[in-house]
Design a protein around this motif. Sequence first.
Motif, mmCIF file in Angstrom:
data_model
loop_
_atom_site.group_PDB
_atom_site.id
_atom_site.type_symbol
_atom_site.label_atom_id
_atom_site.label_comp_id
_atom_site.label_asym_id
_atom_site.label_seq_id
_atom_site.Cartn_x
_atom_site.Cartn_y
_atom_site.Cartn_z
ATOM 1 N N ARG A 274 0.849 -1.194 0.000
ATOM 2 C CA ARG A 274 0.000 0.000 0.000
ATOM 3 C C ARG A 274 0.884 1.243 0.000
ATOM 4 N N GLU A 275 0.265 2.368 -0.252
ATOM 5 C CA GLU A 275 0.975 3.625 -0.089
ATOM 6 C C GLU A 275 1.352 3.755 1.384
ATOM 7 N N ARG A 276 2.508 4.351 1.621
ATOM 8 C CA ARG A 276 3.045 4.387 2.984
ATOM 9 C C ARG A 276 2.088 5.049 3.976
ATOM 10 N N HIS A 277 1.434 6.141 3.601
ATOM 11 C CA HIS A 277 0.540 6.814 4.551
ATOM 12 C C HIS A 277 -0.658 5.939 4.900
ATOM 13 N N HIS A 278 -1.166 5.172 3.948
ATOM 14 C CA HIS A 278 -2.285 4.263 4.211
ATOM 15 C C HIS A 278 -1.830 3.122 5.111
ATOM 16 N N GLU A 279 -0.671 2.562 4.799
ATOM 17 C CA GLU A 279 -0.109 1.483 5.603
ATOM 18 C C GLU A 279 0.151 1.952 7.034
ATOM 19 N N ALA A 280 0.737 3.143 7.172
ATOM 20 C CA ALA A 280 1.026 3.690 8.501
ATOM 21 C C ALA A 280 -0.263 3.940 9.282
ATOM 22 N N ALA A 281 -1.283 4.454 8.615
ATOM 23 C CA ALA A 281 -2.563 4.703 9.293
ATOM 24 C C ALA A 281 -3.152 3.396 9.823
ATOM 25 N N LEU A 282 -3.125 2.354 8.997
ATOM 26 C CA LEU A 282 -3.625 1.045 9.446
ATOM 27 C C LEU A 282 -2.772 0.494 10.586
ATOM 28 N N PHE A 283 -1.446 0.645 10.467
ATOM 29 C CA PHE A 283 -0.542 0.166 11.516
ATOM 30 C C PHE A 283 -0.880 0.825 12.845
ATOM 31 N N PHE A 284 -1.029 2.152 12.825
ATOM 32 C CA PHE A 284 -1.287 2.853 14.071
ATOM 33 C C PHE A 284 -2.715 2.643 14.575
ATOM 34 N N LEU A 285 -3.653 2.350 13.704
ATOM 35 C CA LEU A 285 -5.007 1.993 14.140
ATOM 36 C C LEU A 285 -4.991 0.644 14.873
ATOM 37 N N VAL A 286 -4.341 -0.342 14.266
ATOM 38 C CA VAL A 286 -4.218 -1.651 14.930
ATOM 39 C C VAL A 286 -3.434 -1.495 16.234
ATOM 40 N N SER A 287 -2.343 -0.736 16.191
ATOM 41 C CA SER A 287 -1.521 -0.542 17.385
ATOM 42 C C SER A 287 -2.253 0.246 18.464
ATOM 43 N N GLY A 288 -3.066 1.213 18.053
ATOM 44 C CA GLY A 288 -3.856 1.972 19.028
ATOM 45 C C GLY A 288 -4.850 1.087 19.748
ATOM 46 N N THR A 289 -5.469 0.189 19.009
ATOM 47 C CA THR A 289 -6.373 -0.784 19.640
ATOM 48 C C THR A 289 -5.581 -1.686 20.574
ATOM 49 N N ALA A 290 -4.374 -2.061 20.156
ATOM 50 C CA ALA A 290 -3.528 -2.907 20.995
ATOM 51 C C ALA A 290 -3.081 -2.181 22.269
ATOM 52 N N VAL A 291 -2.941 -0.849 22.216
ATOM 53 C CA VAL A 291 -2.620 -0.087 23.430
ATOM 54 C C VAL A 291 -3.721 -0.287 24.464
ATOM 55 N N VAL A 292 -4.961 -0.218 24.023
ATOM 56 C CA VAL A 292 -6.093 -0.427 24.937
ATOM 57 C C VAL A 292 -6.043 -1.845 25.508
ATOM 58 N N VAL A 293 -5.807 -2.830 24.639
ATOM 59 C CA VAL A 293 -5.694 -4.220 25.083
ATOM 60 C C VAL A 293 -4.561 -4.344 26.104
ATOM 61 N N ASN A 294 -3.432 -3.680 25.852
ATOM 62 C CA ASN A 294 -2.276 -3.740 26.744
ATOM 63 C C ASN A 294 -2.564 -3.105 28.101
ATOM 64 N N LEU A 295 -3.338 -2.027 28.125
ATOM 65 C CA LEU A 295 -3.588 -1.305 29.375
ATOM 66 C C LEU A 295 -4.644 -1.953 30.265
ATOM 67 N N ILE A 296 -5.505 -2.782 29.715
ATOM 68 C CA ILE A 296 -6.600 -3.369 30.502
ATOM 69 C C ILE A 296 -6.093 -4.131 31.730
ATOM 70 N N PRO A 297 -5.105 -5.036 31.605
ATOM 71 C CA PRO A 297 -4.635 -5.720 32.819
ATOM 72 C C PRO A 297 -4.027 -4.774 33.865
ATOM 73 N N LEU A 298 -3.289 -3.739 33.429
ATOM 74 C CA LEU A 298 -2.713 -2.778 34.377
ATOM 75 C C LEU A 298 -3.817 -1.991 35.078
ATOM 76 N N LEU A 299 -4.800 -1.543 34.303
ATOM 77 C CA LEU A 299 -5.930 -0.828 34.916
ATOM 78 C C LEU A 299 -6.664 -1.717 35.922
ATOM 79 N N ALA A 300 -6.872 -2.972 35.576
ATOM 80 C CA ALA A 300 -7.543 -3.904 36.485
ATOM 81 C C ALA A 300 -6.705 -4.120 37.742
ATOM 82 N N SER A 301 -5.404 -4.290 37.571
ATOM 83 C CA SER A 301 -4.516 -4.502 38.715
ATOM 84 C C SER A 301 -4.551 -3.316 39.670
ATOM 85 N N ARG A 302 -4.448 -2.136 39.124
ATOM 86 C CA ARG A 302 -4.395 -0.932 39.944
ATOM 87 C C ARG A 302 -5.750 -0.561 40.545
#
Length: 183
Positions: A85-113
């Motif tokens: 894909r064009e780099r800007h489209h690829e980067a947007a998808l990468f950061f969208l998936v990664s942004g969702t993964a940030v939420v997934v990553n924070l859930i256990p820490l939020l639950a722990s705290r």
Amino acid sequence: MSVVETVLSRTPEPLRSVLIRHRELLKFAIVGGTTFVVDNGVWYFLKLSVLESKPTTAKAIAIIVATIVSYVLNREWSFRTRGGRERHHEAALFFLVSGTAVVVNLIPLLASRYLFNLEMPHVSRLVQEIADFTSGSIIGMLLAMVFRFWGFKKWVFPEELGGKSRPAGPEGSDDGDVTPLQR
């Protein structure tokens, strides 16, 4: 000789065949190990200094920094033969998936705290730090890693677009780490 080729040449045969078949996963894991160090280094630096009272915010910032490093390494190494894909489209998808993964990553820490109250003054500083590391850097990161690998392969660097934007190098090698065993 590339890093992956060096590792594969020193690996005993039954395992070597498995690693060659799952080369992309191996590269993704190496990038993950690198970003694990970046993530935790930034997190503990922030958590033990300027964001001492805001560990979740410190973790979110650390994840964002590690995600930027991850994009560069995954695009240029792990999934180099995929995408197209064009780099800007690829980067947007990468950061969208990664942004969702940030939420997934924070859930256990939020639950722990905040659900299990594994924070001072309810527990000692040592218990708090062990709980933070276990929930934020082990459980959360593993859950996010599984989600990212699936999302990157499915949407960001899909195989059906592979090789369209990145020309092959010499001897048909597209990323310089094809072993003689694969030729």
